[in-house]
Design a protein around this motif. Structure first.
Motif, mmCIF file in Angstrom:
data_model
loop_
_atom_site.group_PDB
_atom_site.id
_atom_site.type_symbol
_atom_site.label_atom_id
_atom_site.label_comp_id
_atom_site.label_asym_id
_atom_site.label_seq_id
_atom_site.Cartn_x
_atom_site.Cartn_y
_atom_site.Cartn_z
ATOM 1 N N GLU A 163 -1.837 12.102 -5.141
ATOM 2 C CA GLU A 163 -2.049 11.470 -6.460
ATOM 3 C C GLU A 163 -3.052 10.313 -6.353
ATOM 4 N N GLU B 270 -6.729 10.026 -8.092
ATOM 5 C CA GLU B 270 -7.152 8.890 -8.940
ATOM 6 C C GLU B 270 -8.444 8.278 -8.413
ATOM 7 N N ARG C 70 -12.021 8.000 -10.404
ATOM 8 C CA ARG C 70 -12.731 6.722 -10.509
ATOM 9 C C ARG C 70 -14.178 6.852 -10.018
#
Ligand SMILES: Cc1cc2nc3c(=O)[nH]c(=O)nc-3n(C[C@H](O)[C@H](O)[C@H](O)COP(=O)(O)OP(=O)(O)OC[C@H]3O[C@@H](n4cnc5c(N)ncnc54)[C@H](O)[C@@H]3O)c2cc1C
Length: 457
Positions: free
Chosen positions: A321, A325, A329
């Protein structure tokens, strides 16, 4: 009268057996085929000799991969501190490094060998170098009891020069079959099988692994630090660990790989070329390029094995996870960048060119067109970079031999053969092996010492 004892092989097990027997009052002859003692000992620990591990004796056994219980008596009889005392008293100061690994202060294995040679001289041991033992001399039974209990009785050895030497006991410490140029070429296993001993199939242990995928070889020379690996055979986890890994021209090596390799070896083609013809060697295509290998050996062979799955976690500190992320980004910050430009911050330099092929995404794909599924695939490859293991490098590159004389046939309290009277077996010949860290040499010291003391009784 003092017992007459012959020790075959002046490796660590043989030398310490000879010293222990002589200290216990026996008249000892130590016989070595090479021109000098401890040829393999000389190259241990990259020439520094990691002679033992100063961990608690109790903990020692958790580092033994096969038959730790067999070693209880010998290790408790002569543990790491006993070895260290003996070597230091013989004039070689020692130091303990990370992971309780013990080395000579000088960092020279030659100083350990010199200390042992001093002890050999001081103990009055007769040391025959350049002398190969060709076989064991048998004796007739002296009683019905003996006949019931033993298959044979040993009373000496035959030498290559046709001489026969007689003794009350013979200690065999001729090593395994790895790095055969050091002298341990497995020649003595034949003699022991002819007396009824059985051998648990000999395989290379603590050995680099051969990979099927060509993408792996494209990263040769790349060392990864602080990664974790798991090695699976089907659903079964064979081994796992955290540390350093090296890509080579044939596959993978480095401490992390050596640590999981011995258990994989059991899935590979059997035995030593000295013993059977079933040893399966395949030419390594890549080594025909003439580059040799990262160990500096000229071996061009590997032992074919069952396919197993190696998974490398390149980012053990982050979960899937968190990595996803991070990718979202980075993709949104550099919308007009190509996948290959983002990769520079994600994987090491040499992997940058190979990684797109591994995860099936074009290197020059703009990151704003990478789909969610593709992003998930990138995360999967970062956490579970997969390679197929298809074999091990051969005995020329194996730190130890997995397998050996079946320990059920040896008395663990004395190291005497249960089948053959007056025969003692010590060191790497026995079917017990450990991870790296000084444990294998400790096994040689301990089994050798116990054999020496017991034979002298
Ligand atoms: C590159 C390398 C690095 C290693 N580093 C370490 C380390 O740092 N720490 C560690 O714990 N372990 C290490 N090991 C493993 C360790 O060296 C062995 O487990 C250990 O040497 C086994 O000792 P041994 O006495 O049983 O056999 P060996 O050391 O193999 O000695 C056997 C001797 O018997 C002799 N011999 C054989 N046949 C005959 C015959 N017919 N007649 C007379 N003599 C004969 C041989 O010439 C040889 O000298 C390393 C191994 C290698 C290859």
């Amino acid at each position: 009268m003092a017992a007459e004892i012959i020790v075959v092989g002046a490796g660590p097990a043989g030398m310490i057996a000879a010293i222990a027997a002589a200290k216990a009052g026996a008249a000892v002859t130590l016989i070595e085929a090479n021109e000098k003692a401890g040829k393999k000992l000389f190259i241990t620990g990259k020439g520094r000799c990691n002679l033992t591990n100063a961990c608690d004796t109790q903990e020692f056994f958790s580092h033994v991969l096969r038959n730790p219980k067999f070693l209880y008596s010998s290790i408790y009889d002569f543990d790491a501190s006993a070895v260290m005392d003996m070597i230091e008293e013989a004039g070689c100061p020692l130091k303990t490094e990370r992971g309780e690994r013990v080395f000579p202060v000088s960092d020279h294995s030659a100083d350990i060998i010199a200390a042992l040679e001093r002890l050999i001289r001081q103990s009055g041991i007769k040391f025959l170098k350049n002398t190969k033992v060709l076989g064991l001399v048998r004796e007739a039974y002296s009683s019905d009891d003996e006949k019931k209990k033993y298959r044979y009785i040993i009373k000496g050895v035959f030498l290559e020069n046709k001489e026969t030497l007689e003794a009350d006991a013979v200690i065999v410490a001729t090593g395994g079959v790895s790095y055969p140029t050091t002298g341990s070429d497995g020649n003595f296993f034949r003699h022991l099988t002819s007396l009824g001993h059985t051998i648990v199939s000999l395989k290379p242990g603590l050995v680099p692994l051969v990979v099927k995928e060509e993408s792996c070889m494209r990263m040769q020379g790349l060392a990864l630090k602080n990664v974790s690996v798991s090695l699976k055979y089907g659903k079964k986890l064979i081994g796992s660990g955290f540390g350093e890994l090296l890509f080579t021209h044939f596959g993978v090596s480095g401490p992390l790989i050596l640590a999981v390799s011995s258990d994989y070896s059991r899935l590979c083609g059997g035995s030593s070329p000295m013993l059977t013809d079933t040893y399966e060697i395949r030419k390594d295509k890549t080594s025909q390029l003439g580059k040799g290998n990262d160990f500096g050996h000229s071996s061009k062979a590997y032992i074919h094995g069952e396919e197993a799955d190696l998974y490398i976690d390149l980012k053990p500190a982050a979960n899937e996870e968190e990595l996803d992320e991070r990718l979202i980004r980075e993709f949104s910050q550099g919308q007009n960048k190509y996948f290959k430009n983002i990769l520079a911050g994600l994987v090491p330099g040499q992997m940058k060119d190979v990684f797109p092929d591994i995860c099936g995404i074009q290197a020059d794909k703009p990151v704003n067109s990478i789909t969610r599924e593709e992003r998930r695939e990138i995360v999967k490859c970062l956490k579970n970079l997969h390679f197929t293991i298809i074999g091990t490098r051969d005995f020329n590159e194996a730190i130890i031999t997995v397998g050996g004389i079946n320990v059920k046939e040896v008395n663990p309290s004395t190291m005497e053969s249960k089948l053959v009277k007056n025969l003692y077996i010590a060191g790497e010949m026995l079917d017990t092996d450990s991870v790296t860290g000084g444990y294998n040499l400790q096994t040689a010291w301990s089994t050798g010492h116990l054999a020496g003391v017991s034979a002298a009784e």
